[in-house]
Design a protein around this motif. Structure first.
Motif, PDB file in Angstrom:
ATOM      1  N   ALA A   1      44.666  39.156  34.708  1.00 18.85           N
ATOM      2  CA  ALA A   1      43.848  38.059  34.179  1.00 18.85           C
ATOM      3  C   ALA A   1      42.791  38.580  33.213  1.00 18.85           C
ATOM      4  O   ALA A   1      42.537  37.984  32.154  1.00 18.85           O
ATOM      5  CB  ALA A   1      43.194  37.307  35.337  1.00 18.85           C
ATOM      6  N   VAL A   2      42.184  39.715  33.554  1.00 18.55           N
ATOM      7  CA  VAL A   2      41.145  40.281  32.688  1.00 18.55           C
ATOM      8  C   VAL A   2      41.751  40.721  31.359  1.00 18.55           C
ATOM      9  O   VAL A   2      41.239  40.396  30.279  1.00 18.55           O
ATOM     10  CB  VAL A   2      40.448  41.474  33.389  1.00 18.55           C
TER      11      VAL A   2
ATOM     12  N   ALA B   1      40.827  45.956  44.061  1.00 17.27           N
ATOM     13  CA  ALA B   1      40.950  44.630  43.452  1.00 17.27           C
ATOM     14  C   ALA B   1      42.409  44.201  43.455  1.00 17.27           C
ATOM     15  O   ALA B   1      43.302  45.033  43.317  1.00 17.27           O
ATOM     16  CB  ALA B   1      40.412  44.669  42.030  1.00 17.27           C
ATOM     17  N   PRO B   2      42.656  42.902  43.627  1.00 16.29           N
ATOM     18  CA  PRO B   2      44.047  42.433  43.575  1.00 16.29           C
ATOM     19  C   PRO B   2      44.648  42.656  42.181  1.00 16.29           C
ATOM     20  O   PRO B   2      43.937  42.586  41.182  1.00 16.29           O
ATOM     21  CB  PRO B   2      43.934  40.938  43.892  1.00 16.29           C
TER      22      PRO B   2
ATOM     23  N   ARG C   1      46.441  40.835  40.338  1.00 15.81           N
ATOM     24  CA  ARG C   1      46.396  39.732  39.379  1.00 15.81           C
ATOM     25  C   ARG C   1      45.058  39.688  38.644  1.00 15.81           C
ATOM     26  O   ARG C   1      44.961  39.129  37.571  1.00 15.81           O
ATOM     27  CB  ARG C   1      46.702  38.401  40.049  1.00 15.81           C
ATOM     28  N   LEU C   2      44.014  40.302  39.229  1.00 18.27           N
ATOM     29  CA  LEU C   2      42.729  40.333  38.532  1.00 18.27           C
ATOM     30  C   LEU C   2      42.860  41.162  37.253  1.00 18.27           C
ATOM     31  O   LEU C   2      42.381  40.764  36.185  1.00 18.27           O
ATOM     32  CB  LEU C   2      41.635  40.924  39.426  1.00 18.27           C
ATOM     33  N   ARG C   3      43.548  42.291  37.365  1.00 14.31           N
ATOM     34  CA  ARG C   3      43.735  43.147  36.188  1.00 14.31           C
ATOM     35  C   ARG C   3      44.475  42.358  35.093  1.00 14.31           C
ATOM     36  O   ARG C   3      44.075  42.350  33.933  1.00 14.31           O
ATOM     37  CB  ARG C   3      44.536  44.383  36.574  1.00 14.31           C
TER      38      ARG C   3
END
Lengths: 207, 257
Positions: free
Chosen positions: B67-68, B60-61, B63-65
């Motif tokens: 954002a979550v 996963a990118p 930035r997903l971490r």
């Protein structure tokens, strides 16, 4: 701990091969992290994210294809997991399965939503002649679990396998699958059911 | 519409794979309420479908971490389910029991307010993740919830609420753009034995078109059959089990949409 009739995969692999990762330890860790998350522990959720993000994003990406949309789907799914963490019930199955069910539902929702409607024709066209199964096989990594699932998939008949992979990974409805495979709708329904029964039993027996 | 087709049992596989459209999934869920064999079978497929999901991994990118982890700071995890008080099991009326019943009732109405607030928040903000607040109220199974969130997050979604005269409250959310509508009930009084709550679209001339049934239970979220486009109101009537072609009783709920 497991309701009758529910086939759990990680239970079996824990007892048969403790050296291979996706066993009881991973399951127990996720259960504990979900419990802590349900009490608002953000650090626990960060750990849960790190343990699951490749699978969550991988599944979202596999179904919706578009990386930006897959990212949104994965994010929505994680926020739902956080919010619903109290509602996870260990008796009803393994925690990763629970998380991936949420991801899959949201991914399918996304590909069927109004915004995506115009892309459906493209998805049809992009299917070409290569069966989806090959793409799935390419995407999987060589862990014990994936080897088991691949093997189980090969135990299906071609129509069963295609119907299941088009529905699960492609997000297509059974009507669309019927059209794509040029097989009567009734046949698609029974192949999906028969295929899942075989998949369930194969994975359960080998666990 | 309500009599299940003889081969409805064969839909368990398609349902478990998420391969039914919203109407079919809703119909199959009604079937599940009365068919233990299909319920067991759908449950037994859970691990198999999940293992299909487990084998596809993509890093996963980053930035997903971010954002979550930023997102969860703004969301409160749901409280656990607690054993519900059941005022109907007690017929005596000591002061303490009355107080307990009142608290139970208050809890029910505040739960209703949470539902309504969630619906309105979705409509106002259009923020997709907020549908979680509503979908968690929905104890129906996944496919309907997905279709329901699509309606609730539609850019043109509108919500109207009303009181059910037989007991309880309801909200109707419609999206003309999607041509779909969702009915949410809270604290709905059980339909008398041998009867069922049937939902109708009513046009401005008063003509009724059946839009499905409210499943049994105090809380329900129903994706209505058919389109709200052209409907002036959504109504609910008590009909003999199995439903009627046209309403035969006075509506217990009617809201303009």
């Amino acid at each position: 701990m497991t309701a009758p009739g529910i086939v759990t995969i990680s239970d079996g692999s824990a007892s048969s091969s403790p050296g291979n990762a996706p066993g009881g330890d991973a399951r127990a860790a996720l259960v504990a992290l979900l419990a802590r998350s349900s009490r608002g522990d953000e650090a626990a959720f960060a750990e849960l994210y790190d343990l699951t993000s490749a699978k969550v994003y991988g599944l979202a990406r596999r179904v919706v294809r578009d990386p930006a949309q897959a990212e949104e789907v994965a994010q929505e799914a994680y926020l739902e997991v956080w919010r619903q963490s109290t509602r996870y019930d260990e008796a009803r199955g393994n925690p990763l399965a629970w998380i991936l069910t949420i991801v899959h539902r949201r991914a399918v929702d996304r590909v069927r939503s109004a915004e995506s409607a115009r892309e459906r024709d493209t998805r049809y066209a992009a299917l070409g002649d290569g069966p989806e199964y090959d793409e799935v096989a390419e995407a999987v990594t060589a862990t014990l679990e994936t080897a088991r699932v691949r093997k189980a998939l090969t135990s299906l008949t071609e129509v069963q396998r295609e119907a299941i992979t088009l529905a699960y990974y492609g997000g297509y409805t059974h009507r669309e699958v019927s059209e794509l495979l040029d097989v009567p709708l009734g046949t698609v329904k029974t192949r999906m059911r028969d295929g899942l029964i075989r998949l369930r039993d194969t994975l359960g027996v080998e666990a | 519409m309500t009599s299940d087709a003889p081969d409805i049992h064969t839909l368990s596989g398609a349902y478990a794979l998420g391969a039914l459209d919203a109407d079919e999934a809703a119909a199959f869920e009604r079937h599940l309420e009365s068919c233990a064999a299909c319920r067991d079978e759908v449950r037994s497929f859970g691990a198999a479908t999940a293992s299909l999901g487990e084998v596809v991994e993509t890093p996963a990118p980053d930035r997903l971490r971010a954002a979550v982890l930023a997102g969860i700071t703004e969301i409160r995890p749901l409280p656990p389910h607690v054993a519900p008080d059941d005022p109907s099991t007690s017929t005596t009326g000591s002061g303490e029991e009355l107080a307990l019943r009142r608290r139970a009732r208050d809890r029910r109405s505040s739960r209703w307010l949470q539902v309504a607030a969630a619906v309105l928040a979705v409509v106002a903000a259009g923020a997709l993740w907020r549908t979680v607040a509503l979908t968690q109220q929905v104890d129906t199974v996944t496919a309907t919830a997905a279709a329901v969130s699509t309606v609730l997050t539609a850019p043109d979604a509108r919500a109207v609420t009303g009181v059910v005269s037989s007991g309880g409250r309801a909200a109707v959310v419609t999206s003309d753009q999607l041509g779909r509508a969702v009915l949410v009930t809270d604290g709905l009084a059980p339909a008398p034995a041998g009867s069922t709550y049937q939902i109708w679209y009513l046009d401005s001339a008063g003509a009724a078109t059946s839009a499905g049934f409210v499943p049994a239970g105090e809380h329900a979220t129903v994706l209505l059959q058919g389109s709200p486009v052209g409907a002036a109101a959504v109504g609910v009537t008590l009909e003999p089990a199995g439903g009627s072609a046209q309403p035969t009783t006075k509506p217990v709920l009617a809201v303009a949409v």
